[in-house]
Write a protein that holds these residues in place. Structure first.
Motif, PDB file in Angstrom:
ATOM      1  N   GLY A  89       0.755  -1.065  -0.002  1.00  0.00           N
ATOM      2  CA  GLY A  89      -0.113  -0.098   0.334  1.00  0.00           C
ATOM      3  C   GLY A  89       0.565   1.022  -0.245  1.00  0.00           C
ATOM      4  N   THR A  90       1.827   1.290   0.729  1.00  0.00           N
ATOM      5  CA  THR A  90       2.726   2.237   0.715  1.00  0.00           C
ATOM      6  C   THR A  90       3.919   1.809   1.706  1.00  0.00           C
ATOM      7  N   THR A  91       5.066   3.521   0.927  1.00  0.00           N
ATOM      8  CA  THR A  91       6.170   2.908   0.664  1.00  0.00           C
ATOM      9  C   THR A  91       6.672   4.212   1.866  1.00  0.00           C
ATOM     10  N   LEU A  92       7.603   3.835   2.188  1.00  0.00           N
ATOM     11  CA  LEU A  92       8.685   4.832   2.990  1.00  0.00           C
ATOM     12  C   LEU A  92       9.311   6.110   1.744  1.00  0.00           C
ATOM     13  N   ARG A  93       9.386   7.029   2.677  1.00  0.00           N
ATOM     14  CA  ARG A  93      10.284   8.765   1.389  1.00  0.00           C
ATOM     15  C   ARG A  93      10.826   8.695   2.584  1.00  0.00           C
ATOM     16  N   GLU A  94      11.985   9.813   1.831  1.00  0.00           N
ATOM     17  CA  GLU A  94      13.054  10.630   2.070  1.00  0.00           C
ATOM     18  C   GLU A  94      12.030  10.889   3.306  1.00  0.00           C
ATOM     19  N   GLU A  95      11.302  11.926   3.715  1.00  0.00           N
ATOM     20  CA  GLU A  95      10.709  12.972   4.529  1.00  0.00           C
ATOM     21  C   GLU A  95      10.416  11.814   5.977  1.00  0.00           C
ATOM     22  N   ASP A  96       9.766  10.346   5.568  1.00  0.00           N
ATOM     23  CA  ASP A  96       9.812   9.165   6.248  1.00  0.00           C
ATOM     24  C   ASP A  96      11.304   9.219   7.297  1.00  0.00           C
ATOM     25  N   VAL A  97      12.195   9.050   6.822  1.00  0.00           N
ATOM     26  CA  VAL A  97      13.083   8.583   7.322  1.00  0.00           C
ATOM     27  C   VAL A  97      13.730   9.670   8.041  1.00  0.00           C
ATOM     28  N   ASN A  98      13.699  11.055   7.638  1.00  0.00           N
ATOM     29  CA  ASN A  98      13.961  11.945   8.577  1.00  0.00           C
ATOM     30  C   ASN A  98      13.797  12.362  10.131  1.00  0.00           C
ATOM     31  N   GLU A  99      12.137  12.339   9.593  1.00  0.00           N
ATOM     32  CA  GLU A  99      11.207  11.898  11.335  1.00  0.00           C
ATOM     33  C   GLU A  99      11.847  11.136  11.657  1.00  0.00           C
ATOM     34  N   ILE A 100      12.106   9.228  11.335  1.00  0.00           N
ATOM     35  CA  ILE A 100      11.953   8.628  12.634  1.00  0.00           C
ATOM     36  C   ILE A 100      13.720   8.972  13.075  1.00  0.00           C
ATOM     37  N   ALA A 101      14.444   9.432  12.226  1.00  0.00           N
ATOM     38  CA  ALA A 101      16.481   9.742  12.647  1.00  0.00           C
ATOM     39  C   ALA A 101      15.504  11.223  13.744  1.00  0.00           C
ATOM     40  N   MET A 102      14.819  11.567  13.359  1.00  0.00           N
ATOM     41  CA  MET A 102      14.946  13.448  14.151  1.00  0.00           C
ATOM     42  C   MET A 102      14.133  12.379  15.947  1.00  0.00           C
ATOM     43  N   MET A 103      13.138  11.752  15.748  1.00  0.00           N
ATOM     44  CA  MET A 103      12.271  10.706  16.787  1.00  0.00           C
ATOM     45  C   MET A 103      13.325  10.072  17.606  1.00  0.00           C
ATOM     46  N   ILE A 104      14.229   9.320  16.923  1.00  0.00           N
ATOM     47  CA  ILE A 104      15.725   8.349  17.919  1.00  0.00           C
ATOM     48  C   ILE A 104      16.591   9.326  18.340  1.00  0.00           C
ATOM     49  N   GLU A 105      17.209  10.557  17.918  1.00  0.00           N
ATOM     50  CA  GLU A 105      17.592  11.871  18.487  1.00  0.00           C
ATOM     51  C   GLU A 105      17.177  11.983  19.373  1.00  0.00           C
ATOM     52  N   GLU A 106      15.511  12.468  19.231  1.00  0.00           N
ATOM     53  CA  GLU A 106      14.678  13.191  20.831  1.00  0.00           C
ATOM     54  C   GLU A 106      14.456  11.886  21.829  1.00  0.00           C
ATOM     55  N   ILE A 107      14.625  10.466  21.888  1.00  0.00           N
ATOM     56  CA  ILE A 107      14.156   9.858  22.648  1.00  0.00           C
ATOM     57  C   ILE A 107      15.388   9.378  23.589  1.00  0.00           C
ATOM     58  N   GLU A 108      16.797   9.233  21.950  1.00  0.00           N
ATOM     59  CA  GLU A 108      17.881   9.265  22.941  1.00  0.00           C
ATOM     60  C   GLU A 108      18.029  10.994  24.113  1.00  0.00           C
ATOM     61  N   LYS A 109      17.342  11.660  24.325  1.00  0.00           N
ATOM     62  CA  LYS A 109      17.878  12.473  24.923  1.00  0.00           C
ATOM     63  C   LYS A 109      17.381  12.293  26.370  1.00  0.00           C
ATOM     64  N   GLU A 110      16.573  10.906  26.708  1.00  0.00           N
ATOM     65  CA  GLU A 110      15.958  10.972  27.957  1.00  0.00           C
ATOM     66  C   GLU A 110      17.039  10.115  29.213  1.00  0.00           C
ATOM     67  N   ILE A 111      18.103   9.406  28.191  1.00  0.00           N
ATOM     68  CA  ILE A 111      19.327   8.867  29.125  1.00  0.00           C
ATOM     69  C   ILE A 111      20.379   9.700  29.841  1.00  0.00           C
TER      70      ILE A 111
END
Length: 111
Positions: A89-111
């Motif tokens: 149905g859907t596929t990953l786009r560059e924008e999705d990849v960027n959002e995932i990378a930024m999400m990881i960056e944000e969650i990492e701040k919790e440690i």
């Protein structure tokens, strides 16, 4: 210890579980996989099962994978789906990849 559920799911697909392909190409489900991995890393640190240095390394590796390989792997999965006659149905786009990378960056701040 390295946490990356996406790669684990890729391994399952390469072992013949082709029905998993649409899930790994869905941006929302892919984001949730990485979000769950991040939360697992945080929980392991909180439980003292993983030291902070190892957790930071895991976050670095997750971000590196997302930025360098995720889009490439999703393109390969898309071709495999076409070969196997699997509807996607859907596929990953560059924008999705960027959002995932930024999400990881944000969650990492919790440690």
């Amino acid at each position: 210890m390295f946490v990356n559920s996406y790669l684990e799911e890729m391994r399952r697909i390469l072992s013949g579980e082709f029905e998993l392909i649409p899930e790994l190409l869905d941006p929302g489900k892919t984001r949730k996989l990485f979000e769950r991995d991040c939360k697992t890393i945080i929980e392991l640190v909180q439980q003292k099962s993983l030291d902070v240095e190892s957790a930071r390394r895991n976050f670095f590796l997750l971000k590196s994978y997302v930025v360098a390989q995720l889009l490439t792997h999703s393109e390969k999965l898309k071709r495999l789906a076409e070969e196997k006659g699997i509807e996607v149905g859907t596929t990953l786009r560059e924008e999705d990849v960027n959002e995932i990378a930024m999400m990881i960056e944000e969650i990492e701040k919790e440690i």
